[in-house]
Design a protein around this motif. Structure first.
Motif, PDB file in Angstrom:
ATOM      1  N   LEU A 274       0.852  -1.123   0.112  1.00  0.00           N
ATOM      2  CA  LEU A 274       0.240   0.058  -0.039  1.00  0.00           C
ATOM      3  C   LEU A 274       0.985   1.156  -0.003  1.00  0.00           C
ATOM      4  O   LEU A 274       0.432   2.427  -0.432  1.00  0.00           O
ATOM      5  N   ASP A 275       2.008   1.326   0.681  1.00  0.00           N
ATOM      6  CA  ASP A 275       2.862   2.365   0.775  1.00  0.00           C
ATOM      7  C   ASP A 275       3.525   2.648  -0.645  1.00  0.00           C
ATOM      8  O   ASP A 275       3.676   3.680  -0.982  1.00  0.00           O
ATOM      9  N   ALA A 276       3.933   1.607  -1.424  1.00  0.00           N
ATOM     10  CA  ALA A 276       4.025   1.607  -2.545  1.00  0.00           C
ATOM     11  C   ALA A 276       3.065   2.172  -3.721  1.00  0.00           C
ATOM     12  O   ALA A 276       3.608   2.865  -4.549  1.00  0.00           O
ATOM     13  N   VAL A 277       1.862   1.954  -3.568  1.00  0.00           N
ATOM     14  CA  VAL A 277       0.918   2.776  -4.225  1.00  0.00           C
ATOM     15  C   VAL A 277       1.057   4.139  -3.789  1.00  0.00           C
ATOM     16  O   VAL A 277       0.808   4.880  -4.872  1.00  0.00           O
ATOM     17  N   GLY A 278       1.049   4.494  -2.838  1.00  0.00           N
ATOM     18  CA  GLY A 278       1.096   6.022  -2.377  1.00  0.00           C
ATOM     19  C   GLY A 278      -0.240   6.659  -2.087  1.00  0.00           C
ATOM     20  O   GLY A 278      -1.317   6.089  -2.469  1.00  0.00           O
ATOM     21  N   ASP A 279      -0.186   8.018  -1.901  1.00  0.00           N
ATOM     22  CA  ASP A 279      -1.233   8.632  -1.491  1.00  0.00           C
ATOM     23  C   ASP A 279      -2.223   8.822  -2.921  1.00  0.00           C
ATOM     24  O   ASP A 279      -1.860   8.588  -3.854  1.00  0.00           O
ATOM     25  N   LYS A 280      -3.324   9.151  -2.602  1.00  0.00           N
ATOM     26  CA  LYS A 280      -4.446   9.382  -3.733  1.00  0.00           C
ATOM     27  C   LYS A 280      -3.972  10.779  -4.631  1.00  0.00           C
ATOM     28  O   LYS A 280      -3.640  11.439  -4.042  1.00  0.00           O
ATOM     29  N   PRO A 281      -4.054  10.784  -6.013  1.00  0.00           N
ATOM     30  CA  PRO A 281      -3.623  11.827  -6.644  1.00  0.00           C
ATOM     31  C   PRO A 281      -4.236  13.148  -6.312  1.00  0.00           C
ATOM     32  O   PRO A 281      -5.497  12.999  -5.979  1.00  0.00           O
ATOM     33  N   VAL A 282      -3.638  14.143  -6.362  1.00  0.00           N
ATOM     34  CA  VAL A 282      -4.273  15.241  -6.024  1.00  0.00           C
ATOM     35  C   VAL A 282      -5.496  15.770  -7.374  1.00  0.00           C
ATOM     36  O   VAL A 282      -4.868  15.708  -8.596  1.00  0.00           O
ATOM     37  N   LYS A 283      -6.461  16.146  -6.993  1.00  0.00           N
ATOM     38  CA  LYS A 283      -7.698  16.480  -7.802  1.00  0.00           C
ATOM     39  C   LYS A 283      -7.368  17.595  -8.599  1.00  0.00           C
ATOM     40  O   LYS A 283      -6.752  18.780  -8.080  1.00  0.00           O
TER      41      LYS A 283
END
Length: 261
Positions: free
Chosen positions: A212-221
């Protein structure tokens, strides 16, 4: 158990993004393109590129809105001045006005007419620039919105697959534990089964967190779309960057020569 869970993530592409995400036992819909960490990162990079282009187009269109508004205001003012001077010349075109007085009025009108013609050229040029900037902005906006939706959907699919792999690993750990306990005849064997399950859960939890850390945060809208009067939709903000509506007046007609007395 550690090898089993990590193998599950690797084969699913959730750690290194190598192959596909699949849980065949629970898949009932038609096959779709797999989402891996690698394919998600590619999409995320594409979205970030589209976002930069959109932000740049937003800055440009806002600047052009201001410039176009100034040109339009100058154009209207020049037209109104030329129109008033034109009326004054027509009104003075009679025996009650001396040639000298008429010449002053006519010179004022010609000056206003020149200013109007210059303002017309500037206005048309600015309108062309504004129109191009507006078209580019709309293209950038459509592209970034589509890319954002695609990126968010891929990220959600990837996270679901990671969580599913974790659930499978926990299920397998519990099943292995149940089998071991059922077969255990000594305290040492029962303790070993318990320890093995705890280790398997710890490994699965750590692997899930890493994935999950590798996926990262949700992209900025993307920021909301600049509002245009002629382009109402659900993505407008309430600022004052409105498209200026211009009703182009006809160019004042040069007055006829003054009647000779």
């Amino acid at each position: 158990m550690k090898k089993i869970f990590i193998a599950t993530l690797l084969s699913a592409g959730l750690i290194m993004g190598s192959t596909s995400v699949a849980f065949a036992a629970e898949t009932t819909s038609a096959p779709t393109a797999p989402v891996t960490l690698a394919t998600y990162k590619v999409q995320l990079a594409a979205y970030n590129t589209a976002l930069v282009a959109y932000d740049s187009a937003t800055v440009t269109i806002k600047a052009q809105v201001v410039a176009f508004g100034i040109a339009a205001k100058t154009y209207r003012t020049a037209y109104e001045t030329a129109r008033l001077n034109y009326k004054a010349v027509l009104k003075a075109n009679g025996p009650a006005t001396t040639p000298a007085e008429y010449a002053v009025l006519l010179a004022a009108y010609n000056t206003a007419l020149t200013a109007y013609n210059n303002a017309t050229v500037t206005f048309k040029a600015q309108l062309a620039v504004f129109t191009t900037a507006k078209q580019n902005f709309k293209l950038a906006y459509d592209a970034v919105v589509l890319s954002y939706k695609t990126t968010v959907n891929m990220r959600e699919d990837l996270r679901k697959a990671i969580n599913k792999a974790f659930e499978v690993a926990i299920h397998n750990a519990n099943a292995t534990f149940a089998t071991a306990i059922a077969a255990a005849t000594t305290t040492e064997q029962k303790l070993a089964a318990t320890t093995a399950r705890q280790n398997a859960v710890s490994v699965a939890t750590a692997a899930r967190k890493a994935a999950l850390d590798a996926v990262g945060d949700k992209p900025v809208k993307p920021a909301k779309k600049v509002k245009f009067n002629a382009d109402q939709d659900d993505h407008h903000d309430d600022d004052e960057d409105d498209d200026v509506k211009i009703d182009k007046p006809a160019k004042p007609v040069k007055p006829a020569k003054r009647t000779k007395n």
